[in-house]
Design a protein around this motif. Structure first.
Motif, PDB file in Angstrom:
ATOM      1  N   ARG A 283       0.846  -1.198   0.000  1.00 38.88           N
ATOM      2  CA  ARG A 283       0.000   0.000   0.000  1.00 38.88           C
ATOM      3  C   ARG A 283       0.882   1.250   0.000  1.00 38.88           C
ATOM      4  N   ASN A 284       0.269   2.387  -0.267  1.00 38.39           N
ATOM      5  CA  ASN A 284       0.954   3.665  -0.081  1.00 38.39           C
ATOM      6  C   ASN A 284       1.086   3.902   1.420  1.00 38.39           C
ATOM      7  N   THR A 285       2.116   4.594   1.827  1.00 35.16           N
ATOM      8  CA  THR A 285       2.285   4.876   3.258  1.00 35.16           C
ATOM      9  C   THR A 285       2.573   6.360   3.470  1.00 35.16           C
ATOM     10  N   ALA A 286       2.271   6.839   4.668  1.00 32.86           N
ATOM     11  CA  ALA A 286       2.528   8.244   5.007  1.00 32.86           C
ATOM     12  C   ALA A 286       2.900   8.310   6.488  1.00 32.86           C
ATOM     13  N   ASN A 287       4.126   8.674   6.767  1.00 35.26           N
ATOM     14  CA  ASN A 287       4.582   8.779   8.155  1.00 35.26           C
ATOM     15  C   ASN A 287       4.994  10.206   8.489  1.00 35.26           C
ATOM     16  N   PRO A 288       4.341  10.840   9.469  1.00 35.09           N
ATOM     17  CA  PRO A 288       4.796  12.162   9.915  1.00 35.09           C
ATOM     18  C   PRO A 288       6.195  12.040  10.507  1.00 35.09           C
ATOM     19  N   THR A 289       7.104  12.941  10.118  1.00 37.44           N
ATOM     20  CA  THR A 289       8.491  12.857  10.604  1.00 37.44           C
ATOM     21  C   THR A 289       8.989  14.138  11.284  1.00 37.44           C
ATOM     22  N   ARG A 290       8.415  15.285  10.958  1.00 38.98           N
ATOM     23  CA  ARG A 290       8.896  16.525  11.577  1.00 38.98           C
ATOM     24  C   ARG A 290       7.733  17.467  11.850  1.00 38.98           C
ATOM     25  N   LEU A 291       7.907  18.269  12.908  1.00 41.25           N
ATOM     26  CA  LEU A 291       6.909  19.285  13.261  1.00 41.25           C
ATOM     27  C   LEU A 291       7.618  20.615  13.468  1.00 41.25           C
ATOM     28  N   ALA A 292       6.986  21.694  13.043  1.00 40.12           N
ATOM     29  CA  ALA A 292       7.577  23.008  13.280  1.00 40.12           C
ATOM     30  C   ALA A 292       6.461  24.015  13.539  1.00 40.12           C
ATOM     31  N   ALA A 293       6.505  24.640  14.718  1.00 38.08           N
ATOM     32  CA  ALA A 293       5.514  25.667  15.034  1.00 38.08           C
ATOM     33  C   ALA A 293       5.948  26.431  16.271  1.00 38.08           C
ATOM     34  N   GLY A 294       5.578  27.683  16.310  1.00 42.10           N
ATOM     35  CA  GLY A 294       5.717  28.469  17.531  1.00 42.10           C
ATOM     36  C   GLY A 294       7.120  28.955  17.828  1.00 42.10           C
ATOM     37  N   TYR A 295       7.165  29.997  18.704  1.00 42.29           N
ATOM     38  CA  TYR A 295       8.463  30.560  19.081  1.00 42.29           C
ATOM     39  C   TYR A 295       8.479  31.008  20.542  1.00 42.29           C
ATOM     40  N   LYS A 296       7.300  30.922  21.202  1.00 45.16           N
ATOM     41  CA  LYS A 296       7.267  31.307  22.619  1.00 45.16           C
ATOM     42  C   LYS A 296       6.119  30.565  23.303  1.00 45.16           C
ATOM     43  N   ASP A 297       6.314  30.237  24.574  1.00 43.10           N
ATOM     44  CA  ASP A 297       5.329  29.398  25.273  1.00 43.10           C
ATOM     45  C   ASP A 297       3.947  30.036  25.351  1.00 43.10           C
ATOM     46  N   ASN A 298       3.858  31.367  25.409  1.00 40.15           N
ATOM     47  CA  ASN A 298       2.550  31.999  25.595  1.00 40.15           C
ATOM     48  C   ASN A 298       2.079  32.778  24.367  1.00 40.15           C
TER      49      ASN A 298
END
Ligand SMILES: [Zn+2]
Length: 433
Positions: A283-298
């Motif tokens: 089958r075709n496959t799709a695996n999330p490998t990286r995340l990028a978001a945000g620059y400060k906790d609040n």
């Protein structure tokens, strides 16, 4: 020196040249040294190798070994000289020491793929010393940069120096022709006739930025996380390709397993450690490998992105893109970072017969079967020139060796007898090619 002896020396020398490819031009090294070594070994027996550099140090070697009948279509034999990094502290021997121990030659690149480079070199040198020619022209390449996407190696040669491949219609290279024991004195030899495509995608979510203390129902991180979770949990439908179907039919017959093509996973689960490789080609496959978001906790960011490593079956890339769009929904933007279609050829013809005959002559228990690689190799580049590509770098392996785990793995090693077997098989194959 006989090729079956010299192959050990050549492989050892190559393993001792650190050709680590980090994917970064500044830290990658050694390919030039390895290319010069290979070129010298070819020049010593009267061939005229050319070293081609795509960037400083990123060197590949090309040579043409003229055959008995140069008017026939030529055969390409391709290997890469670079290796993935190795952390010496994790290994039981030095990864670039070329040690021989317990019947194995150890080192980064021992199976991926300085073993094959050495087999080809040893065989070609012996043939030249004995004044033997292959039946048709053979183009030999020893390439840089396979491990970081081929840009500075195979892709550079195909795009900038295609004349080296004039008349080439077929090719052999890595990740095929190795044995998998199936009980008794029989061994499957998996000949690669297909490869999945590589579709690396970035998902982008946009939302309303703002203060982390406020109610926000248009949060980009939330939207992205939901989409990523849906993709990661999704099982794409089984799509039976001719290669995987042929593999399953052969193996079911050999093992006496009943094969239900509507439920191939049951058959796959019975074939031992290679199930992991074959399972990924259903089958075709799709695996999330990286995340990028945000620059400060609040602070709620206005955008968030994720990378998904998708592998698509031959001919499925467009259909897959639509399926993925449906899963992530209309608010997520898709961006392709890298897109290479899959490959597939048939398991027939004179070249396949030559492979099968050579394996059976050296191993009477050999059962050659076609299979699809779930990853990619330099073959993807040569396919662009219309060359029919196979994975055939023959190795007879001990029954208890988990071969798949050695690729890019710790304590990568190749059985010395396997290397010698490979030279003999290649010799027979080349005579019939
Ligand atoms: Zn490789």
């Amino acid at each position: 020196m006989d090729a079956t002896d010299e192959v050990i020396e050549l492989c050892r020398d190559l393993l001792r040249i650190d050709t680590t490819n980090t994917g970064d031009l500044d830290t990658s090294a050694g390919e030039r040294v390895a290319a010069e070594y290979v070129a010298e070994k070819l020049a010593e027996v009267g061939l005229q190798p050319e070293i081609l550099e795509s960037a400083p140090g990123r060197a590949s070697v090309v040579a043409r070994f003229e055959g008995e009948d140069p008017s026939r279509d030529a055969l390409l034999i391709h290997g890469h000289l670079d290796v993935v990094p190795a952390d010496a502290s994790e290994w039981s021997v030095h990864p670039f020491g070329g040690e021989i121990k317990d019947g194995y030659l150890w080192g980064r690149g021992a199976v991926d793929m300085k073993d094959f480079d050495a087999m080809v070199l040893a065989l070609v040198r012996q043939m030249r010393r004995e004044g033997r020619k292959p039946p048709r022209d053979v183009v030999l390449t020893f390439l840089a940069d396979e491990e970081a996407g081929s840009t500075y190696g195979a892709q550079f040669l195909v795009d900038e120096h295609p004349h080296h491949f004039e008349g080439v219609t077929e090719a052999i290279g890595e990740v095929g022709g190795f044995s998998v024991s199936v009980g008794g004195d029989q061994r499957l030899y998996l000949i690669e006739t297909a490869q999945k495509g590589i579709d690396w995608l970035r998902l982008h979510a946009k939302g309303r930025p703002g203060h982390g203390s406020m109610i926000n129902d248009d949060n980009a991180v939330t939207a992205l996380a939901e989409a990523v979770a849906r993709v990661g949990r999704h099982r794409f439908p089984i799509v039976m390709t001719p290669t995987v179907q042929a593999f399953l039919e052969h193996v079911s017959e050999i093992l006496g397993i009943e094969l239900d093509l509507d439920d191939p996973e049951t058959a796959v689960s019975k074939i031992g450690p290679i199930a992991m490789i074959i399972g990924a080609t259903l089958r075709n496959t799709a695996n999330p490998t990286r995340l990028a978001a945000g620059y400060k906790d609040n602070v709620i960011p206005g955008r968030a992105s994720a990378t998904i490593d998708c592998r698509t079956l031959p001919g499925q890339s467009e259909i897959f893109e639509q399926q993925l769009r449906d899963i992530v929904g209309p608010d997520i933007e898709l961006e392709y970072i890298h897109r290479q279609p899959g490959l597939e050829t048939t398991f027939d013809g004179a070249l396949v017969e030559a492979m099968s005959a050579a394996l059976k002559a050296e191993d009477p228990g050999a059962l050659p079967v076609p299979y699809m690689l779930s990853g990619g190799t330099d073959a993807k580049q040569f396919d662009k020139l219309g060359i029919r590509c196979f994975g055939f770098s023959p190795l007879r392996l001990p029954a208890d060796l988990n071969f798949g785990a050695l690729f890019h793995g710790i304590d990568e090693r190749v059985p010395v007898e396997g290397l010698q077997f490979g030279v003999r098989v290649l010799d027979r194959f080349l005579q019939q090619s």
